[in-house]
Design an enzyme around this catalytic site. Sequence first.
Site, PDB file in Angstrom:
ATOM      1  N   GLU A   1     -32.699  -5.477 -12.381  1.00  0.00           N
ATOM      2  CA  GLU A   1     -33.610  -6.284 -11.550  1.00  0.00           C
ATOM      3  C   GLU A   1     -34.533  -5.389 -10.718  1.00  0.00           C
ATOM      4  O   GLU A   1     -34.579  -5.457  -9.500  1.00  0.00           O
ATOM      5  CB  GLU A   1     -32.820  -7.254 -10.670  1.00  0.00           C
TER       6      GLU A   1
ATOM      7  N   GLU B   1     -29.720 -12.516 -17.545  1.00  0.00           N
ATOM      8  CA  GLU B   1     -28.861 -13.201 -16.574  1.00  0.00           C
ATOM      9  C   GLU B   1     -29.332 -14.640 -16.390  1.00  0.00           C
ATOM     10  O   GLU B   1     -30.512 -14.878 -16.159  1.00  0.00           O
ATOM     11  CB  GLU B   1     -28.904 -12.516 -15.194  1.00  0.00           C
TER      12      GLU B   1
END
Length: 353
Positions: free
Chosen positions: A180, A286
């Site tokens: 991320e 995710e």
Amino acid sequence: MNMFIKYIKGIKGFALLVIMILASVGCKKTIKGETQLYPEPDAVGTYAKGADVSWVTEMEAAGRKFFNSAGEQQDLFKILKDKGINTIRLRVWVNPASGYCNTADVLAKAKRAKAANMRVLIDFHYSDTWADPGQQNKPAAWANQDFTTLKASVRSHTVAVLTTLKAENIIPEWVQVGNETNDGMLWNDGKASVSMKNFAELIQAGYEGVKAVDPASKVVVHIANGYDNALFRWIFDGLKANGAKWDVVGMSLYPTAADWSSKNTQCLANMNDMVTRYGSEVMICEVGMPVTEAVACRDFIKDIMAKNKSLANNKGLGVFYWEPQSYNSWNGYKLGAFDDSGKPTVAMDAFLP
């Protein structure tokens, strides 16, 4: 009459020959010796239905047990595989205080994935703890390194972990270089808003480390908020302009029951843009939704998988649930897909064939 009988026998013989040929092509023996239809459902190249289960060893050590939908206690990997999961994602920390998610712990979980005939995605955080949009802290051992040494550390750490896996005949199909990284990684040196060039050079160091161990492993650059096209263009335009390479654009997507449909629509537009703008493959690394919204979560996952699969030229690679097995608010996390009794919710039915 004799000629007719010979003719009939000839047809039967030819048909039998065709059946034998088709059987030899259509079936294969597994390593264990069982006959299995070809291709195997979790063979390389098929769509990845995944789960990040990095907490599993810590949960088991704390006494948590897992149960299938019938309430029978089973190994987590079997439960997930029976729900259609064919790929396992595992995060890697450099020197975590607890020991969990270090190289040895990752290897133990990767071995279990291999034993279950599952594929593996390795997720390098390049930190001793969580790396995400709000924090990208350097490992303590790298804290005072100059930038040249920092790049070397990224490469050597990547090589070391993947070499350890390779020694056990585990070759990850995909490797995330950073987690991320909405504003880069290894702050402040690699903070994208401060120096996109530095961030690109760190990504490239990781990329080169992955390819040095096995060129077939695909490198993923992973950004949260998969619906935010402006963010993705900023990151990937910047990486491209500064010479960084990647194979796959990775996304996170955590909607609610109220907004998942609109978020999925935005995410599809972003995914299509990543394909046309960069030629990249795209993976949803995710997903998650509150465990109390299991029905909506099932519908969300089925929809985002369909949208990911719809990308041109089979550029959509897969969807991964993040820590679905966390239950009873493990570590305060409430976005799992197992209920308070340790059984899968209907959300996991989204991955069934």
